[in-house]
Design an enzyme around this catalytic site. Sequence first.
Site, PDB file in Angstrom:
ATOM      1  N   PHE A 244       0.812  -1.229   0.000  1.00  0.00           N
ATOM      2  CA  PHE A 244       0.000   0.000   0.000  1.00  0.00           C
ATOM      3  C   PHE A 244       0.836   1.265   0.000  1.00  0.00           C
ATOM      4  O   PHE A 244       0.349   2.338   0.352  1.00  0.00           O
ATOM      5  CB  PHE A 244      -0.971   0.020   1.198  1.00  0.00           C
ATOM      6  CG  PHE A 244      -1.710  -1.270   1.395  1.00  0.00           C
ATOM      7  CD1 PHE A 244      -2.614  -1.704   0.437  1.00  0.00           C
ATOM      8  CD2 PHE A 244      -1.499  -2.054   2.507  1.00  0.00           C
ATOM      9  CE1 PHE A 244      -3.292  -2.901   0.604  1.00  0.00           C
ATOM     10  CE2 PHE A 244      -2.174  -3.257   2.679  1.00  0.00           C
ATOM     11  CZ  PHE A 244      -3.072  -3.680   1.731  1.00  0.00           C
ATOM     12  N   GLY A 471       0.326  -7.328  -5.194  1.00  0.00           N
ATOM     13  CA  GLY A 471      -1.002  -7.895  -5.047  1.00  0.00           C
ATOM     14  C   GLY A 471      -1.908  -7.753  -6.246  1.00  0.00           C
ATOM     15  O   GLY A 471      -2.801  -8.578  -6.452  1.00  0.00           O
ATOM     16  N   ASN A 634      -7.793  -7.927 -16.844  1.00  0.00           N
ATOM     17  CA  ASN A 634      -8.260  -9.167 -16.234  1.00  0.00           C
ATOM     18  C   ASN A 634      -9.305  -8.809 -15.172  1.00  0.00           C
ATOM     19  O   ASN A 634      -8.961  -8.374 -14.076  1.00  0.00           O
ATOM     20  CB  ASN A 634      -7.060  -9.900 -15.598  1.00  0.00           C
ATOM     21  CG  ASN A 634      -7.453 -11.233 -14.986  1.00  0.00           C
ATOM     22  OD1 ASN A 634      -8.516 -11.378 -14.384  1.00  0.00           O
ATOM     23  ND2 ASN A 634      -6.586 -12.215 -15.138  1.00  0.00           N
ATOM     24  N   PRO A 635     -10.587  -8.954 -15.497  1.00  0.00           N
ATOM     25  CA  PRO A 635     -11.645  -8.511 -14.578  1.00  0.00           C
ATOM     26  C   PRO A 635     -11.558  -9.165 -13.201  1.00  0.00           C
ATOM     27  O   PRO A 635     -11.861  -8.538 -12.192  1.00  0.00           O
ATOM     28  CB  PRO A 635     -12.935  -8.918 -15.304  1.00  0.00           C
ATOM     29  CG  PRO A 635     -12.550  -8.956 -16.746  1.00  0.00           C
ATOM     30  CD  PRO A 635     -11.114  -9.419 -16.782  1.00  0.00           C
ATOM     31  N   GLN A 641      -8.730  -6.096  -6.759  1.00  0.00           N
ATOM     32  CA  GLN A 641      -8.209  -4.802  -6.310  1.00  0.00           C
ATOM     33  C   GLN A 641      -9.316  -3.915  -5.784  1.00  0.00           C
ATOM     34  O   GLN A 641      -9.155  -3.206  -4.791  1.00  0.00           O
ATOM     35  CB  GLN A 641      -7.535  -4.068  -7.471  1.00  0.00           C
ATOM     36  CG  GLN A 641      -6.177  -4.555  -7.789  1.00  0.00           C
ATOM     37  CD  GLN A 641      -5.303  -3.387  -8.229  1.00  0.00           C
ATOM     38  OE1 GLN A 641      -4.960  -2.523  -7.445  1.00  0.00           O
ATOM     39  NE2 GLN A 641      -4.957  -3.364  -9.491  1.00  0.00           N
ATOM     40  N   GLY A 705      -5.655   2.526 -15.048  1.00  0.00           N
ATOM     41  CA  GLY A 705      -5.182   2.219 -13.691  1.00  0.00           C
ATOM     42  C   GLY A 705      -6.315   2.284 -12.686  1.00  0.00           C
ATOM     43  O   GLY A 705      -7.236   3.085 -12.817  1.00  0.00           O
ATOM     44  N   GLY A 707      -5.725   0.880  -8.974  1.00  0.00           N
ATOM     45  CA  GLY A 707      -5.337   0.537  -7.603  1.00  0.00           C
ATOM     46  C   GLY A 707      -5.657   1.593  -6.566  1.00  0.00           C
ATOM     47  O   GLY A 707      -5.879   1.265  -5.395  1.00  0.00           O
ATOM     48  N   GLU A 708      -5.654   2.843  -6.947  1.00  0.00           N
ATOM     49  CA  GLU A 708      -5.899   3.918  -5.984  1.00  0.00           C
ATOM     50  C   GLU A 708      -7.276   4.540  -6.154  1.00  0.00           C
ATOM     51  O   GLU A 708      -7.947   4.873  -5.179  1.00  0.00           O
ATOM     52  CB  GLU A 708      -4.790   4.950  -6.115  1.00  0.00           C
ATOM     53  CG  GLU A 708      -3.486   4.276  -5.737  1.00  0.00           C
ATOM     54  CD  GLU A 708      -2.265   5.121  -5.903  1.00  0.00           C
ATOM     55  OE1 GLU A 708      -2.022   5.546  -7.049  1.00  0.00           O
ATOM     56  OE2 GLU A 708      -1.548   5.344  -4.927  1.00  0.00           O
TER      57      GLU A 708
HETATM   58 MO1  MOS Z   1       0.985   3.254  -3.712  1.00  0.00          MO
HETATM   59  S1  MOS Z   1       0.772   4.699  -2.372  1.00  0.00           S
HETATM   60  O1  MOS Z   1       0.698   3.709  -5.179  1.00  0.00           O
HETATM   61  O2  MOS Z   1       1.874   1.993  -3.301  1.00  0.00           O
END
Ligand code: MOS
Length: 743
Positions: A244, A471, A634-635, A641, A705, A707-708
């Site tokens: 993270f 991950g 890849n759904p 995520q 993207g 992840g965030e």
């Molecule tokens: Mo992150 S804060 O993009 O590992």
Amino acid sequence: MSTSVFGQSIPRVDGPLKVSGGARYAFEFNQSGQLYAVIVNATIGIGRIVSIEATGVEQMPGVRAVISHLNAPKLTYSPHKGVIDPAVGERLRVFQDEQIRFFGQPVAVIVADTLDQAEHAATALRLRYDAQAPLTEIDDPRAQPIVAQQTAAANARVAADRERGSADQAFADTDVKVDAIFRMARENHSPMEPHATVASWEGDSLTVWSKSQYVLNERAELAAIFGIPPENVLVICPFVGGAFGTSLRTWSHVGIAALAARVVGRPVKLALTRKQMFLDTGHRPRTDQRIAIAATNQGKLTAIIHEATAETSRYEEFIEGITNQTEFLYSCPNVRTRYRLVPTDTSTPTYMRAPGECTGMHALECGLDELAAALDLDPIELRRRNEPTVDESNGRPFSSRSLLQCLETGAERFGWSQRNPRPGSMRDGRWQIGWGVAGSTRGAPQAPADASVRLLPDGRVEVASATSDMGPGTYTSMAQVAAATLGVPVERIKFELGRSDMPTAPSHGGSWTMASVGNAVRSACLAAQDAAVRRAVEDPASIFHGLTADVLHWKDGTLGRKNGEGPRLDQVALLRGGMPIDVRTTASRSTDIANRYSMYGYAAFFTEVAVDADLGIVRIRRMLGVYGIGKVVNPRLARSQCIGGMVGGIGMALMERTVLDQRDGRPVNAHMADYLVPVNLDVPTLETQFLDEQDDAVNPLGIKGIGELCIIGVAPAIANAVYHATGKRVRELPIRIENLLGA
Ligand code: MOS
């Protein structure tokens, strides 16, 4: 590109390794002759070391070294504009002087034959300090907010003070308005895998097996500390057990492991305890924010003011873009943003999933919800009335923009039309029910990245880049890109990562790995196809020998004539001569594209909470996220995520809070019993939906993207739902029972 595997929910290629225990994490790379190191941490908040009584400890069984500023070699710490480290300030130099800058600063390291001996010796080491009272909180009366040097720079983009129109005047002149302060707690990343480093020297060359999201930064940092060329440092990290953001920087323990190994002349293993994970491995900074929003009676925004204050350490300046989205997310003629830092006597904060964005968007999305209530308008309708046609912060068109589509798709699926807008109007027995919504946005960045591709005579394909997989499934998604680009089965692809001697990759963070490394893998595969064509026409033994390259092409895994006539060669037939094809390429976004468009992903979150009317307990009952993120490779992985983002958002909204003892800066809840994170019982059914979005501008693969983006709107959706359930606005995170008890 063949679509056979791109976009498919194939299982993780490293799944069997992980569930069988075959995946090796930093801690598991035992070396022969290895010793164990344990760090001793300062027990004062600020001051200096007066004395260290090491003699008795040095005599203890198994102890090989007690290293502190009294006997540590002077280290080079050459100036190094770390790619990820704060650009302003003096980095922490371990064991180089007697100064204590924060509670928990490493003051010594014990090296012993066994972990047990090292731990025992560490508890026996006595230090005397000259301690002063630290300043630990940004709202301390002694706090002195400063303008960040980085944002004060003329060309600064991140988190700088900016204004368009006259925000304060417009705010004063408008009748319907909200003016609120939001306070958010300091958070620690708390991944499952704690930090660990195994270090081994051979002469002047250093190898570390170290938990890292950015092996190239770790290499650069270690080279700078010891004053050796980066080529002398090899960093290896094939697996990361969650991070993270805490493993983007190279924290002090990494240098300490290498230093200890150098001093004792043996490989050394150093792992942080869970408690030590709260001391010097970064954290999401504590923040206070003012959000002031005004609108006409018709719900057209007239002014937004967003002022943020965050902690940094006194020895380094950490900044993040808290107010950036406020400048463009909604149409508004008068917008003013302001960002201040308060240097405190604590360790330096760092990037934590959606750093800045997550924080700023909480205030903005809650503020907008408050404004909707003041206008007696549905919060989705308020956003609809303020949808911009261009990015008003810079006048650029959006490459694609799906905020309203996310909101509307989600509203339909969630049943939003059934919501009674009156707070406290929905009940289920003693539970007050609330429905909340919030939007999310985050940039769709792409950084320059390299990848190599090797086509082998037996049909296998090796692909590599010095990225990481904390991950999201990098091993799998990159194999999918390579398989789809080459038109070969994914089983034939082996993607490798996590070594600093691999082709250059950017940090595995910032949600840009898929866009950056993914497009590099695609480019490298295309280059491999070109190389195969050249090989076919140049190799005297080839059936295509002597043809010009332009009549041939590689398609669906075989090489042949473009006009379809004659035979086609697959990889095995093509490489019968035995020589593999090796290529290495770079992919990056052109400055032209970067300057032409405003490129962002979007999402909307809907949640239902139940609040115990008597006890103030908050339960999340259901949650839905709808995402406009361009192409999804890849759904199954993307959904994973998104679920992680929602779980993280639940933690942020209701649980996560690092509390410091104001007397000495000690994190008092530095363990998983008191630093609360959601567990299965806290997490309801989580639903995700990806819009079918095609964005040709962002990059060739169309990746934005996720992840965030996927944590950003979660906490405000929950806070807005808590308000809808109870009629109480809790402008503090985490929302705790205490906030909801009483009238
Ligand atoms: Mo992150 S804060 O993009 O590992």
